[in-house]
Write a protein that holds these residues in place. Structure first.
Motif, mmCIF file in Angstrom:
data_model
loop_
_atom_site.group_PDB
_atom_site.id
_atom_site.type_symbol
_atom_site.label_atom_id
_atom_site.label_comp_id
_atom_site.label_asym_id
_atom_site.label_seq_id
_atom_site.Cartn_x
_atom_site.Cartn_y
_atom_site.Cartn_z
ATOM 1 N N VAL A 159 61.705 33.622 67.496
ATOM 2 C CA VAL A 159 61.404 35.008 67.148
ATOM 3 C C VAL A 159 62.259 35.889 68.057
ATOM 4 C CG1 VAL A 159 59.634 36.788 67.339
ATOM 5 C CG2 VAL A 159 59.088 34.598 66.277
ATOM 6 N N PRO A 160 62.970 36.865 67.514
ATOM 7 C CA PRO A 160 63.916 37.656 68.320
ATOM 8 C C PRO A 160 63.253 38.780 69.107
ATOM 9 C CG PRO A 160 63.988 38.415 66.069
ATOM 10 C CD PRO A 160 63.007 37.264 66.088
ATOM 11 N N HIS A 204 63.978 42.796 70.581
ATOM 12 C CA HIS A 204 64.843 43.953 70.426
ATOM 13 C C HIS A 204 65.836 43.959 71.583
ATOM 14 C CE1 HIS A 204 65.871 48.314 70.752
ATOM 15 N NE2 HIS A 204 65.939 48.191 69.431
ATOM 16 N N LEU A 248 67.665 35.339 63.539
ATOM 17 C CA LEU A 248 66.963 36.579 63.221
ATOM 18 C C LEU A 248 67.298 37.662 64.233
ATOM 19 C CD1 LEU A 248 63.443 35.061 62.423
ATOM 20 C CD2 LEU A 248 65.180 35.787 60.775
ATOM 21 N N THR A 249 67.190 38.903 63.810
ATOM 22 C CA THR A 249 67.402 40.051 64.694
ATOM 23 C C THR A 249 66.199 40.981 64.576
ATOM 24 O OG1 THR A 249 68.518 41.422 63.027
ATOM 25 C CG2 THR A 249 69.895 39.921 64.325
ATOM 26 N N ARG A 250 66.019 41.815 65.607
ATOM 27 C CA ARG A 250 64.945 42.811 65.578
ATOM 28 C C ARG A 250 65.579 44.186 65.833
ATOM 29 N NH1 ARG A 250 58.927 42.405 68.105
ATOM 30 N NH2 ARG A 250 59.494 40.207 68.067
ATOM 31 N N ILE A 305 61.891 42.636 61.437
ATOM 32 C CA ILE A 305 62.747 41.477 61.714
ATOM 33 C C ILE A 305 63.614 41.201 60.480
ATOM 34 C CG2 ILE A 305 62.769 38.997 62.181
ATOM 35 C CD1 ILE A 305 60.270 39.353 63.842
ATOM 36 N N ARG A 306 64.891 40.956 60.723
ATOM 37 C CA ARG A 306 65.834 40.698 59.626
ATOM 38 C C ARG A 306 66.673 39.467 59.928
ATOM 39 N NH1 ARG A 306 68.259 46.864 59.076
ATOM 40 N NH2 ARG A 306 66.247 47.918 58.690
ATOM 41 N N ASP A 359 57.698 30.921 68.882
ATOM 42 C CA ASP A 359 57.386 32.057 69.742
ATOM 43 C C ASP A 359 56.476 31.581 70.866
ATOM 44 O OD1 ASP A 359 57.508 34.626 70.662
ATOM 45 O OD2 ASP A 359 56.430 35.540 68.993
ATOM 46 N N THR A 375 53.958 39.010 63.784
ATOM 47 C CA THR A 375 55.363 38.791 64.131
ATOM 48 C C THR A 375 55.923 37.596 63.377
ATOM 49 O OG1 THR A 375 54.945 39.696 66.336
ATOM 50 C CG2 THR A 375 56.976 38.430 66.038
ATOM 51 N N GLY A 427 59.036 37.456 60.517
ATOM 52 C CA GLY A 427 60.145 36.512 60.608
ATOM 53 C C GLY A 427 60.210 35.585 59.410
#
Length: 240
Positions: free
Chosen positions: A125-126, A128, A160-162, A185-186, A204, A212, A216
Motif C-alpha cells: 500500500v503506497p 503519499h 500503486l501511487t497515492r 490510490i491509483r 500493509d 485503504t 488499492g
C-alpha cells in the motif's frame, strides 16, 4: 567455530522488543511472546479477524465482511493490534526499527499461505510523497519486499501511487475512513502491463476498517487484475 557463532558470542541475540537474551536472531523472549497476540485458528477468510469456533476447512466471513462489499477475495493478518503487537507495529512505523520487517514478514508468510499462488504479484500500500519524505521509508514496502523474497514471488514496490494526501485515518469512523480513501490510490501508469490478468497481493502494516485496502484493490481490479488478496501485519479487532 563459524563466523555466526563467534558473532553470537560477542553480540548475543536479543529479543526483538526488549533487551532479554534469546537463543536465536530475530526472536522474542518468553514474556514478549506471551504478550504478542498471534492470530491462529479460525479466522474470517476476507479480513483475517479471529472467529469463535474451531477450524473446519470452510471459508467463513465475519459480520463486517458479510455487511461490506469487499473488493478483494481473501485477507489475512499475523497479529492483533494490541499489547506487544501494537508496539512492534509502532516501532517499525515510527521508530526506525527496519530490522523488524524480516521477522514480521515471516509471520505474515505463515498466515498468508492459503492465499499465495504461483505468479502472484506482491505490492505494498503506497504512502503519499509528503509522508514518505517525512518518514524516509514506507513500512508496508519493507514488509512486502521481505515477504516476496521469502515466498519467491515477484515484487513491485511502486505498483500503486497515492497522489492525494489522505492524512491519518486515526480517529475517523468507518464511513469517514472509506470516504477519505475513495479514489485516493491509483495504479502507476507505467505498471499496467504488470498487473493485467494476474493475482495481486497487497501488503500493509495495519488493517482497521479495510478502507485503504479497498482503495488499492479497486485500483488493481480497474487495471485488469484477475484477483486481489490482502495481507496485514496486524489487525485491529473489536474487544469482546
Amino acid at each position: 567455530m563459524g563466523l555466526q557463532a563467534v558473532l553470537h558470542l560477542i553480540y548475543p541475540p536479543q529479543c526483538l522488543t526488549c533487551d532479554s537474551l534469546v537463543t536465536s536472531d530475530f526472536g522474542l523472549c518468553g514474556p514478549c511472546w506471551r504478550d504478542t497476540a498471534f492470530i491462529t485458528g479460525l479466522v474470517c477468510d476476507q479480513c483475517g479477524v479471529p472467529l469463535p469456533g474451531e477450524e473446519t476447512g470452510k471459508r467463513l466471513r465475519c459480520d463486517d465482511c458479510l455487511t461490506l462489499a469487499r473488493p478483494w477475495a481473501q485477507g489475512r493478518a499475523a497479529l492483533l493490534y494490541r499489547d506487544n503487537g501494537r508496539r512492534i507495529v509502532l516501532a517499525l512505523k515510527h521508530g526506525d526499527r527496519l530490522d523488524l520487517a524480516r521477522p514480521a514478514a515471516g509471520w505474515m508468510r505463515r498466515v498468508a499461505a492459503p492465499m499465495l499462488v504461483p505468479g502472484m504479484l506482491v505490492a505494498p500500500v503506497p504512502l503519499h510523497w509528503l509522508r514518505l519524505f517525512t518518514r524516509r521509508y514506507n513500512q508496508a514496502a519493507l514488509l512486502s519486499s521481505a515477504l516476496a523474497r521469502a515466498a519467491g514471488l515477484e515484487h513491485c514496490p511502486d505498483l500503486l501511487t497515492r497522489p492525494r494526501n489522505t492524512h491519518s485515518q486515526e480517529g475517523r469512523g468507518r464511513e469517514a475512513r472509506f470516504e477519505n480513501m475513495a479514489g485516493a490510490i491509483r495504479l502507476h501508469p507505467a505498471r499496467k502491463a504488470r498487473v493485467a490478468g494476474r493475482h495481486v497481493l497487497l501488503v500493509d502494516d495495519v488493517m482497521t476498517s479495510g478502507a485503504t485496502f479497498a482503495a488499492g484493490a479497486e485500483a488493481c481490479l480497474s487495471a485488469g487484475a484477475k484477483e486481489v488478496s490482502v495481507l496485514a501485519l496486524a489487525r485491529v479487532a473489536k474487544e469482546g
